[in-house]
Design an enzyme around this catalytic site. Structure first.
Site, mmCIF file in Angstrom:
data_model
loop_
_atom_site.group_PDB
_atom_site.id
_atom_site.type_symbol
_atom_site.label_atom_id
_atom_site.label_comp_id
_atom_site.label_asym_id
_atom_site.label_seq_id
_atom_site.Cartn_x
_atom_site.Cartn_y
_atom_site.Cartn_z
ATOM 1 N N GLU A 65 0.801 -1.240 0.000
ATOM 2 C CA GLU A 65 0.000 0.000 0.000
ATOM 3 C C GLU A 65 0.828 1.282 0.000
ATOM 4 O O GLU A 65 0.587 2.192 0.797
ATOM 5 C CB GLU A 65 -0.967 -0.008 1.193
ATOM 6 C CG GLU A 65 -1.912 -1.186 1.183
ATOM 7 C CD GLU A 65 -2.918 -1.180 2.342
ATOM 8 O OE1 GLU A 65 -2.812 -0.328 3.241
ATOM 9 O OE2 GLU A 65 -3.804 -2.046 2.338
ATOM 10 N N ASN A 76 2.105 -5.301 -3.062
ATOM 11 C CA ASN A 76 0.690 -5.599 -2.789
ATOM 12 C C ASN A 76 -0.077 -4.299 -2.547
ATOM 13 O O ASN A 76 0.418 -3.408 -1.846
ATOM 14 C CB ASN A 76 0.636 -6.481 -1.525
ATOM 15 C CG ASN A 76 -0.723 -7.104 -1.257
ATOM 16 O OD1 ASN A 76 -1.288 -7.760 -2.136
ATOM 17 N ND2 ASN A 76 -1.248 -6.928 -0.046
ATOM 18 N N HIS A 118 -10.523 -6.342 -2.252
ATOM 19 C CA HIS A 118 -11.612 -6.153 -1.280
ATOM 20 C C HIS A 118 -12.749 -5.469 -2.025
ATOM 21 O O HIS A 118 -12.655 -4.288 -2.363
ATOM 22 C CB HIS A 118 -11.141 -5.260 -0.128
ATOM 23 C CG HIS A 118 -10.056 -5.865 0.715
ATOM 24 N ND1 HIS A 118 -10.267 -6.974 1.491
ATOM 25 C CD2 HIS A 118 -8.762 -5.529 0.888
ATOM 26 C CE1 HIS A 118 -9.142 -7.283 2.139
ATOM 27 N NE2 HIS A 118 -8.203 -6.432 1.772
ATOM 28 N N GLU A 155 -6.195 -10.828 -0.979
ATOM 29 C CA GLU A 155 -7.019 -10.572 0.221
ATOM 30 C C GLU A 155 -8.496 -10.544 -0.146
ATOM 31 O O GLU A 155 -9.263 -9.713 0.353
ATOM 32 C CB GLU A 155 -6.617 -9.240 0.880
ATOM 33 C CG GLU A 155 -5.150 -9.183 1.257
ATOM 34 C CD GLU A 155 -4.737 -7.888 1.964
ATOM 35 O OE1 GLU A 155 -5.620 -7.147 2.431
ATOM 36 O OE2 GLU A 155 -3.522 -7.639 2.030
ATOM 37 N N ASP A 177 -12.244 -10.520 -0.552
ATOM 38 C CA ASP A 177 -13.547 -10.654 0.111
ATOM 39 C C ASP A 177 -14.532 -9.786 -0.651
ATOM 40 O O ASP A 177 -14.144 -8.804 -1.296
ATOM 41 C CB ASP A 177 -13.506 -10.370 1.619
ATOM 42 C CG ASP A 177 -12.886 -9.046 2.031
ATOM 43 O OD1 ASP A 177 -12.708 -8.155 1.163
ATOM 44 O OD2 ASP A 177 -12.593 -8.889 3.222
HETATM 45 C C1 XIL Z 1 -6.518 -6.131 8.397
HETATM 46 C C2 XIL Z 1 -6.844 -7.275 9.343
HETATM 47 O O1 XIL Z 1 -7.753 -8.140 8.696
HETATM 48 C C3 XIL Z 1 -7.458 -6.730 10.622
HETATM 49 O O2 XIL Z 1 -7.605 -7.769 11.586
HETATM 50 C C4 XIL Z 1 -6.581 -5.626 11.196
HETATM 51 O O3 XIL Z 1 -7.242 -5.046 12.321
HETATM 52 C C5 XIL Z 1 -6.281 -4.552 10.173
HETATM 53 O O4 XIL Z 1 -5.701 -5.166 9.031
HETATM 54 N N1 XIL Z 1 -5.060 -4.533 3.768
HETATM 55 C C6 XIL Z 1 -4.075 -5.377 4.240
HETATM 56 C C7 XIL Z 1 -4.359 -6.259 5.424
HETATM 57 O O5 XIL Z 1 -3.016 -5.484 3.631
HETATM 58 O O6 XIL Z 1 -3.224 -6.466 6.217
HETATM 59 C C8 XIL Z 1 -5.485 -5.692 6.257
HETATM 60 O O7 XIL Z 1 -5.787 -6.647 7.290
HETATM 61 C C9 XIL Z 1 -6.685 -5.372 5.407
HETATM 62 C C10 XIL Z 1 -6.348 -4.334 4.374
#
Ligand code: XIL
Length: 302
Positions: free
Chosen positions: A127, A170, A206, A235, A237
């Site tokens: 990020e 990422n 996401h 990641e 969802d």
């Molecule tokens: C999130 C986790 O799922 C949570 O438990 C935590 O409180 C915050 O981070 N991008 C990422 C992940 O790269 O590491 C994040 O994970 C979600 C967004």
């Protein structure tokens, strides 16, 4: 095949999930994890605040739990994440430039050495770009003090430490073609042209109603693959439920399968009840570990 992991393996891919160490004592969680998935990402346990809460003192308890569980099950492990502005202990931001550089490289080296040979891909930098149309870097202690070259330096340190791990950049909101993904694309193209070590790009994916699966998702991932890097969905969802959610999941899986360099998919959690997106039901198993329509859609697509 009858599980997500085995179905993905049939095309040489992995199917992973984020795992939280504190749920590894729950039988429904563990049996779903062990049955369905063949790769894991520590949801929080490898982040800087968890692994180096104060300078030079490393704490690997949670990360070890996740890695040991995975290895005991023959699962692969993604490393997440080495250099990130978030979940970063305050002491890092307080360092002056020379110390910050040393601390960043030491953090990368310590983490990668601890799990050397056990991690298939590391998110070296997470990020680093801003949202919106600017294509600019995000402000962070690394960006602000070390300058834009911190990313290159992190990747070079990572390669020197574990030459066998795939090194990924990422990010989120880079899933479709847009100003942010264009900026990441330009960075990766530049790295490949100059021989800066990078092997993969992670697309967090996401998705929700504000940010649905982009129509040009495949086109975008393919243009990165065409630069000579692997792409991974890291990641995943998708907010929602029922048929609409199932169809979105299906299209994500079909996108990965259509790209030969898309090497695997990770969903960001095992069960809706522990999703970081509280209030949403964005995953493949409900709170009782029952398979959702989204699960069936993914298994069918794989
Ligand atoms: C999130 C986790 O799922 C949570 O438990 C935590 O409180 C915050 O981070 N991008 C990422 C992940 O790269 O590491 C994040 O994970 C979600 C967004």
């Amino acid at each position: 095949a009858s599980t997500l992991g085995a179905s993905a393996a049939a095309s040489g891919r992995y199917f992973g999930t984020a795992v939280a160490a504190n749920h590894l004592g729950e039988s429904g969680y563990v049996s779903t994890l062990n049955t369905e998935f063949n790769s894991v990402t520590a949801e929080n346990e490898m982040k800087w605040d968890a692994t180096e809460p104060s300078r030079g003192s490393f704490t690997f308890g949670g990360a070890d739990q996740v890695v040991n569980h995975a290895r005991g099950q023959g699962m692969r492990v993604r490393g997440h994440t080495l250099v990130w502005h978030s979940q970063l202990p305050n002491w890092v931001g307080q360092l002056a430039t020379a110390d910050l550089r040393t601390a960043m490289n030491n953090h990368i080296t310590q983490l990668m050495n601890r799990y050397k040979g056990q991690i298939h891909s590391w998110d070296v930098v997470n990020e680093a770009f801003q949202d919106g149309g600017s294509g600019a870097r995000r402000s962070s202690p690394f960006q602000d003090k070390l300058g834009a070259g911190f990313i290159e330096e992190a990747f070079r340190t990572a390669r020197a430490t574990d030459p066998n791990a795939k090194l990924c950049y990422n990010d989120y909101n880079t899933d479709g073609v847009n100003a942010k993904s264009n900026a990441v694309y330009a960075m990766v193209r530049d790295f490949k042209a100059r021989g800066v070590p990078i092997d993969c790009v992670g697309f967090q994916s996401h998705f929700n109603s504000q940010s649905p699966v982009p129509g040009d998702y495949q086109q975008n991932l393919q243009r990165f693959a065409d630069l000579g890097v692997d792409v991974q969905i890291t990641e995943l969802d998708i907010a929602g439920s029922g048929t609409a959610q199932a169809n979105s999941y299906s299209s994500v899986i079909r996108t990965c399968l259509a790209i030969s360099r898309c090497t695997g998919v990770t969903v960001w959690g095992v069960t809706d009840k522990y999703s970081w997106r509280s209030g949403d039901t964005p995953l493949l198993f409900d709170g009782n570990y029952a398979k959702k329509a989204a699960y069936t859609a993914v298994l069918t697509a794989l």
